[in-house]
Design a protein around this motif. Structure first.
Motif, PDB file in Angstrom:
ATOM      1  N   VAL A 111       8.646   1.394  32.254  1.00  0.00           N
ATOM      2  CA  VAL A 111       7.296   1.489  31.702  1.00  0.00           C
ATOM      3  C   VAL A 111       7.146   0.528  30.528  1.00  0.00           C
ATOM      4  CG1 VAL A 111       5.638   3.022  30.575  1.00  0.00           C
ATOM      5  CG2 VAL A 111       7.042   3.866  32.469  1.00  0.00           C
ATOM      6  N   ILE A 112       8.186   0.417  29.707  1.00  0.00           N
ATOM      7  CA  ILE A 112       8.156  -0.502  28.565  1.00  0.00           C
ATOM      8  C   ILE A 112       8.359  -1.937  29.033  1.00  0.00           C
ATOM      9  CG2 ILE A 112       9.273  -1.084  26.381  1.00  0.00           C
ATOM     10  CD1 ILE A 112      10.097   1.872  26.185  1.00  0.00           C
ATOM     11  N   ARG A 113       9.284  -2.124  29.959  1.00  0.00           N
ATOM     12  CA  ARG A 113       9.624  -3.481  30.396  1.00  0.00           C
ATOM     13  C   ARG A 113       8.439  -4.191  31.051  1.00  0.00           C
ATOM     14  NH1 ARG A 113      14.646  -5.620  30.922  1.00  0.00           N
ATOM     15  NH2 ARG A 113      15.515  -3.553  30.478  1.00  0.00           N
ATOM     16  N   ARG A 114       7.571  -3.449  31.746  1.00  0.00           N
ATOM     17  CA  ARG A 114       6.465  -4.117  32.431  1.00  0.00           C
ATOM     18  C   ARG A 114       5.358  -4.557  31.481  1.00  0.00           C
ATOM     19  NH1 ARG A 114       5.218   1.388  35.532  1.00  0.00           N
ATOM     20  NH2 ARG A 114       3.728   2.401  34.137  1.00  0.00           N
ATOM     21  N   GLN A 115       5.486  -4.231  30.185  1.00  0.00           N
ATOM     22  CA  GLN A 115       4.532  -4.745  29.214  1.00  0.00           C
ATOM     23  C   GLN A 115       4.845  -6.190  28.826  1.00  0.00           C
ATOM     24  OE1 GLN A 115       1.952  -2.761  28.821  1.00  0.00           O
ATOM     25  NE2 GLN A 115       3.129  -1.282  30.052  1.00  0.00           N
ATOM     26  N   PHE A 116       6.012  -6.684  29.251  1.00  0.00           N
ATOM     27  CA  PHE A 116       6.374  -8.071  28.996  1.00  0.00           C
ATOM     28  C   PHE A 116       5.904  -8.929  30.162  1.00  0.00           C
ATOM     29  CE2 PHE A 116       9.265  -5.771  26.297  1.00  0.00           C
ATOM     30  CZ  PHE A 116       9.438  -6.584  25.190  1.00  0.00           C
ATOM     31  N   ARG A 117       5.264 -10.028  29.854  1.00  0.00           N
ATOM     32  CA  ARG A 117       4.860 -10.978  30.884  1.00  0.00           C
ATOM     33  C   ARG A 117       6.044 -11.824  31.346  1.00  0.00           C
ATOM     34  NH1 ARG A 117       1.475  -7.792  30.793  1.00  0.00           N
ATOM     35  NH2 ARG A 117      -0.731  -8.027  30.298  1.00  0.00           N
ATOM     36  N   ALA A 118       7.100 -11.828  30.530  1.00  0.00           N
ATOM     37  CA  ALA A 118       8.307 -12.586  30.873  1.00  0.00           C
ATOM     38  C   ALA A 118       9.440 -11.608  31.130  1.00  0.00           C
ATOM     39  CB  ALA A 118       8.678 -13.538  29.737  1.00  0.00           C
ATOM     40  N   ALA A 154       3.582  -8.606  23.578  1.00  0.00           N
ATOM     41  CA  ALA A 154       4.208  -7.503  24.299  1.00  0.00           C
ATOM     42  C   ALA A 154       4.350  -6.296  23.386  1.00  0.00           C
ATOM     43  CB  ALA A 154       5.572  -7.930  24.845  1.00  0.00           C
ATOM     44  N   ALA A 155       4.717  -6.546  22.129  1.00  0.00           N
ATOM     45  CA  ALA A 155       4.818  -5.441  21.171  1.00  0.00           C
ATOM     46  C   ALA A 155       3.471  -4.753  20.996  1.00  0.00           C
ATOM     47  CB  ALA A 155       5.337  -5.960  19.823  1.00  0.00           C
ATOM     48  N   GLU A 156       2.390  -5.531  20.941  1.00  0.00           N
ATOM     49  CA  GLU A 156       1.057  -4.933  20.802  1.00  0.00           C
ATOM     50  C   GLU A 156       0.686  -4.134  22.046  1.00  0.00           C
ATOM     51  OE1 GLU A 156      -0.788  -4.789  18.119  1.00  0.00           O
ATOM     52  OE2 GLU A 156       0.880  -5.799  17.115  1.00  0.00           O
ATOM     53  N   ARG A 157       1.052  -4.635  23.212  1.00  0.00           N
ATOM     54  CA  ARG A 157       0.750  -3.880  24.439  1.00  0.00           C
ATOM     55  C   ARG A 157       1.532  -2.574  24.490  1.00  0.00           C
ATOM     56  NH1 ARG A 157       0.425  -9.206  26.655  1.00  0.00           N
ATOM     57  NH2 ARG A 157       2.669  -9.215  27.151  1.00  0.00           N
ATOM     58  N   ILE A 158       2.765  -2.598  24.011  1.00  0.00           N
ATOM     59  CA  ILE A 158       3.558  -1.362  23.978  1.00  0.00           C
ATOM     60  C   ILE A 158       2.923  -0.367  23.018  1.00  0.00           C
ATOM     61  CG2 ILE A 158       5.803  -0.376  23.400  1.00  0.00           C
ATOM     62  CD1 ILE A 158       7.047  -3.066  24.255  1.00  0.00           C
ATOM     63  N   ARG A 159       2.473  -0.853  21.859  1.00  0.00           N
ATOM     64  CA  ARG A 159       1.795   0.046  20.915  1.00  0.00           C
ATOM     65  C   ARG A 159       0.515   0.603  21.513  1.00  0.00           C
ATOM     66  NH1 ARG A 159       3.242  -4.351  17.391  1.00  0.00           N
ATOM     67  NH2 ARG A 159       5.030  -3.777  16.085  1.00  0.00           N
ATOM     68  N   ALA A 160      -0.209  -0.245  22.243  1.00  0.00           N
ATOM     69  CA  ALA A 160      -1.492   0.177  22.803  1.00  0.00           C
ATOM     70  C   ALA A 160      -1.336   1.262  23.868  1.00  0.00           C
ATOM     71  CB  ALA A 160      -2.224  -1.037  23.394  1.00  0.00           C
ATOM     72  N   LEU A 161      -0.141   1.428  24.409  1.00  0.00           N
ATOM     73  CA  LEU A 161       0.072   2.491  25.392  1.00  0.00           C
ATOM     74  C   LEU A 161      -0.216   3.862  24.795  1.00  0.00           C
ATOM     75  CD1 LEU A 161       3.417   1.319  27.063  1.00  0.00           C
ATOM     76  CD2 LEU A 161       1.130   1.255  28.087  1.00  0.00           C
ATOM     77  N   GLY A 162       0.034   3.999  23.483  1.00  0.00           N
ATOM     78  CA  GLY A 162      -0.166   5.285  22.835  1.00  0.00           C
ATOM     79  C   GLY A 162       0.975   6.258  23.047  1.00  0.00           C
ATOM     80  N   ASP A 206       6.164   4.534  16.672  1.00  0.00           N
ATOM     81  CA  ASP A 206       6.596   3.294  16.033  1.00  0.00           C
ATOM     82  C   ASP A 206       7.203   2.388  17.094  1.00  0.00           C
ATOM     83  OD1 ASP A 206       7.038   1.488  13.956  1.00  0.00           O
ATOM     84  OD2 ASP A 206       9.062   2.243  13.586  1.00  0.00           O
ATOM     85  N   VAL A 207       6.935   1.091  16.968  1.00  0.00           N
ATOM     86  CA  VAL A 207       7.438   0.096  17.918  1.00  0.00           C
ATOM     87  C   VAL A 207       7.925  -1.113  17.134  1.00  0.00           C
ATOM     88  CG1 VAL A 207       6.892  -1.442  19.834  1.00  0.00           C
ATOM     89  CG2 VAL A 207       5.865   0.839  19.747  1.00  0.00           C
ATOM     90  N   ALA A 208       9.135  -1.558  17.412  1.00  0.00           N
ATOM     91  CA  ALA A 208       9.681  -2.777  16.813  1.00  0.00           C
ATOM     92  C   ALA A 208      10.259  -3.646  17.922  1.00  0.00           C
ATOM     93  CB  ALA A 208      10.752  -2.447  15.776  1.00  0.00           C
TER      94      ALA A 208
END
Length: 766
Positions: A356-363, A377-385, A389-391
């Motif tokens: 679920v996290i990995r597919r937020q990366f385009r690469a 990608a970090a912003e997309r992971i945060r946007a999942l809700g 915290d995301v780093a």
């Protein structure tokens, strides 16, 4: 210290050498003599200085095995006299109410069955105190107590006085000119103590949260063009009574900058810059925001990907113009570093699956490393809700031309449970319950259901969405629902409707998506009571078009099953668009139905809206318009298929306006309409109350109409008849969730419309 150790001390006069032929150990019961001598490290027959004897004493004391240690030289014999620490039989916590034993146990390193160590007990006291401080209880006191149990065993009890929560009494700012304290407090995660000080945890003082607040302030100012913004200091002072904190942020805003001249240059041989320049959405004179700039850079770099140029990057070169506060941007197309992603490491996800996290990366592994893509990608992971915290960071890989991307997340709640309440003069109290889970079983799937009831009506709906079918940006959805009415709003008929569909949704543009679906609907109109007004013929031949009442003809059709195929196109720039202060949306949908008795129709709906934020986000303006049309290609429409304005137009009861049949006693059978249009305008703004109360106000006005019945039948009253309602709203952020109160008053209505002056909605997360 509550433990004391005794030892022999060597004065300078005693500074001499010793030679021991014999080493004896006394007082030991649990620890064997060889172990004690091993800690001392005194070899027989070897010359030993006083300093070495002192070092032996320190080793024995630091072992944590002994309560007292005494080294006594006696001629050629060294006597080691010890008093052993007891074994811990049990550990208890006393006086803890706010934190249960399960929360305290992990921070205590002393364990039953092990030797009691005074040093470790002191460390445990500090750990417990710090845990309470993290919960805002800085006055907590912890006292260790030893309870002898005989046979060298003791119980260890921690007596706790929790004290009161230390709240944040005031958050203030120094150096802010462009934004008020009220506006900046809304940015922070930390809140002042307010009405719900007993329930709200964000008004307790937590040092780590203050650091996070500094980042939020930086993001807020940068998004508004203040590129030189700094948090000079963040100080927290505790009151003399130690019952509250005063937090002060000392900031330097700097000047607001806007975009100046925007140019595109190419530094890659053989590359045509024209397709790249076409993706530039930066406009001279707009407020500079990093988000807008990054969005344009990403659009341009996607052109390079489509051309197969894996290492081409777009580099922004910024020139400051201090005189007019503008930033000239040169978008340079260059060759980037040839660094490959070696792997992506994900940690901290206890519920959410890696994929679920990995597919937020385009690469993925083996693709070129693009720092901008990592940030996005970090912003997309945060946007999942899904995460509190995301780093996301990149570090050197196993070779110079590789990199490892580290993802560290912290899970948060993803479910919501909502309760809704409404009241109408004619219908009474309505109640509904909704449930949704946006990360079902950690797979990123969405599940929701809703159950609602008002006098005369019940409904249930269920939905499921898989957002990444076959590992692609392709949503697969299942929706089902059931609705029944029984003399709703004093109507003289009942309805039953069961519907379901499956859908596929996919992107067709940067901000737009297309959904295709296929479904089926089964419905029936029954128990029509011919309690009509005088002069209306309820028994005319229902088989003749236009004859008899409309509901009798619907009932005569019996149970109908209709197959549907449809699509929805949607466009939305309100979130993630080029301008964070304004955006618009548009939606267009059509369903083509073919059912029993050769009935065929096209059902069309459209919706458009615009949102604008003004005065530093204090004022939010929204305008929307929507409408629909039901076009019968053959056969007659049914009351279950026609539109109503339930939940669309405020100020009127559910199914309280539109075409109707006059019935005996002055009541009316509401029939719905084949056409509707509604325009809504509203404003949301602060009303002067302290920010920590979480209360904002609003005003609204809804204007619309519902009309048209095909083959209306005997006695049907129809017409365009414009309606309008105005009102005020209260938005209240509470610990159980956001509440919205709508108080409305129709300002234009028809004689037989049924009005509703109050609505309340509640949503809470778990």
């Amino acid at each position: 210290m509550f433990f004391m150790a005794c030892a022999g001390f060597f004065t300078p006069a005693d500074a001499q050498s010793y030679r021991f032929n014999t080493v004896t150990v006394e007082g030991n019961q649990l620890v064997d003599a060889a172990t004690v001598a091993g800690f001392a490290r005194i070899n027989r027959g070897t010359t030993v200085s006083a300093a070495e004897l002192n070092a032996a004493f320190q080793r024995l004391t630091n072992s944590g095995l002994f309560e007292t240690v005494d080294l006594v030289p006696s001629g050629s014999t060294l006597r080691i006299i010890v008093s052993e620490n007891p074994i811990i039989a049990r550990i208890n916590f006393e006086g803890n109410r706010r934190l249960d034993d399960e929360a305290l146990n992990p921070v205590v390193l002393s364990q039953p069955g092990r030797v009691l160590s005074p040093t470790q007990v002191e460390a445990d006291v500090i750990a417990i105190t710090e845990l309470y401080a993290q919960r805002g209880r800085f006055a907590a006191e912890v006292t260790p107590r030893i309870i002898p149990r005989g046979n060298g065993r003791v119980d260890l009890a921690f007596e706790i006085r929790e004290g009161r929560v230390v709240e944040i009494e005031r958050v203030s700012f120094v150096g802010n000119n462009a934004f008020s304290d009220y506006r900046l407090r809304r940015v922070l995660d930390t809140k002042q103590a307010g009405l719900f000080r007993v329930l709200v945890q964000r008004d307790t003082f937590v040092a780590d949260r203050i650091s996070f607040d500094q980042e939020l302030l930086r993001d807020f100012y940068l998004a508004r063009g203040y590129v030189d913004f700094q948090v000079l200091s963040a100080t927290s002072e505790i009151a003399r009574e130690r019952d509250s904190f005063f937090v002060t942020f000392n900031i330097r805003e700097g000047q607001q900058f806007r975009f100046g001249n925007i140019t595109v240059v190419n530094e890659v041989e053989g590359l045509d810059p024209a397709p790249y320049a076409e993706q530039n959405r930066l406009r001279t004179g707009d407020v500079f925001t990093p988000t807008t700039l990054d969005t344009t850079l990403s659009r341009m770099e996607r052109v390079a990907v489509s051309e197969g140029r894996r290492f081409v990057r777009v580099e922004p070169r910024i020139t400051r113009n201090e005189r007019n506060q503008t930033l000239d941007i040169e978008l340079a197309i260059v060759r980037g570093e040839r660094t490959i992603i070696e792997r992506i490491d994900i940690q901290g996800n206890t519920t959410t699956q890696d994929r679920v996290i990995r597919r937020q990366f385009r690469a993925s592994e083996g693709d070129p490393l693009n720092p901008r893509e990592i940030r996005e990608a970090a912003e997309r992971i945060r946007a999942l809700g899904y995460f509190a915290d995301v780093a996301v960071d990149a570090r050197n890989g196993s070779s110079e031309d590789t990199a490892i991307v580290d993802v560290e997340v912290e899970e948060t709640t993803t479910g919501s449970l909502g309760f809704g309440l409404s009241y109408g003069v004619g219908t009474g109290v309505g109640f509904n319950v909704t449930f949704s889970e946006t990360n079902f079983l950690g797979r990123g799937q969405r599940v929701n259901f809703a159950l609602g009831t008002i006098p005369g009506s019940r409904q249930f709906s269920f939905g499921f969405v898989e957002p990444a079918t076959l590992g692609r940006d392709l949503e697969f959805g299942i929706n089902a629902g059931y609705t029944e009415t029984s003399n709703q709003n004093d109507t003289f008929y009942d309805t039953r409707t069961l519907r379901g569909n499956v859908s596929l949704t996919f992107p067709v543009g940067e901000f737009s998506r297309l959904q295709t679906r296929i479904g089926i609907v089964g419905d029936v109109v029954q128990d029509v009571t011919p309690g009509l007004a005088a002069g209306v013929d309820p028994v005319a031949d229902p088989a003749q078009p236009g004859a008899g009442t409309r509901t009798l003809r619907d009932e005569a059709q019996g149970r109908q099953v209709t197959g549907l195929i449809g699509y929805t196109y949607s466009l939305d720039t309100r979130r993630g668009g080029f301008d964070p202060n304004r955006g618009y949306f548009f939606e267009f949908a059509q369903d083509f139905g073919a059912g029993s008795d050769s009935r065929r129709y096209i059902r069309t709906t459209a919706k458009a809206g615009y949102e604008q934020r003004l005065f530093n986000d204090d004022l939010i303006l929204r305008a929307e318009i929507e409408g629909g049309a039901l076009a019968m290609l053959s056969g007659e429409s049914r009351v279950t298929e026609r539109f109503t304005l339930n939940g669309i137009m405020r100020g009127f009861e559910a199914n309280g306006l539109g075409p109707y049949q006059p019935t005996a006693g002055g009541n009316n059978d509401r029939l719905g309409g084949n056409y509707y249009v509604v325009a809504r305008a509203e404003a949301e703004f602060p009303i002067g109350l302290p920010e920590e109360y979480g209360i904002k106000g609003g005003v609204f006005m809804d204007v619309g109409s519902l009309w048209n019945i095909d083959n209306p039948g005997a006695g049907t009253v129809d017409g365009f008849g414009l309606r309008a309602a105005a009102g005020v709203s209260l938005y209240w952020e509470t610990p159980i969730g956001p509440l919205r109160f709508d108080f409305s008053q129709p300002v234009r209505k028809q004689a037989f419309d049924q009005t509703q002056n109050f609505d309340l909605n509640i949503v809470t997360r778990f």
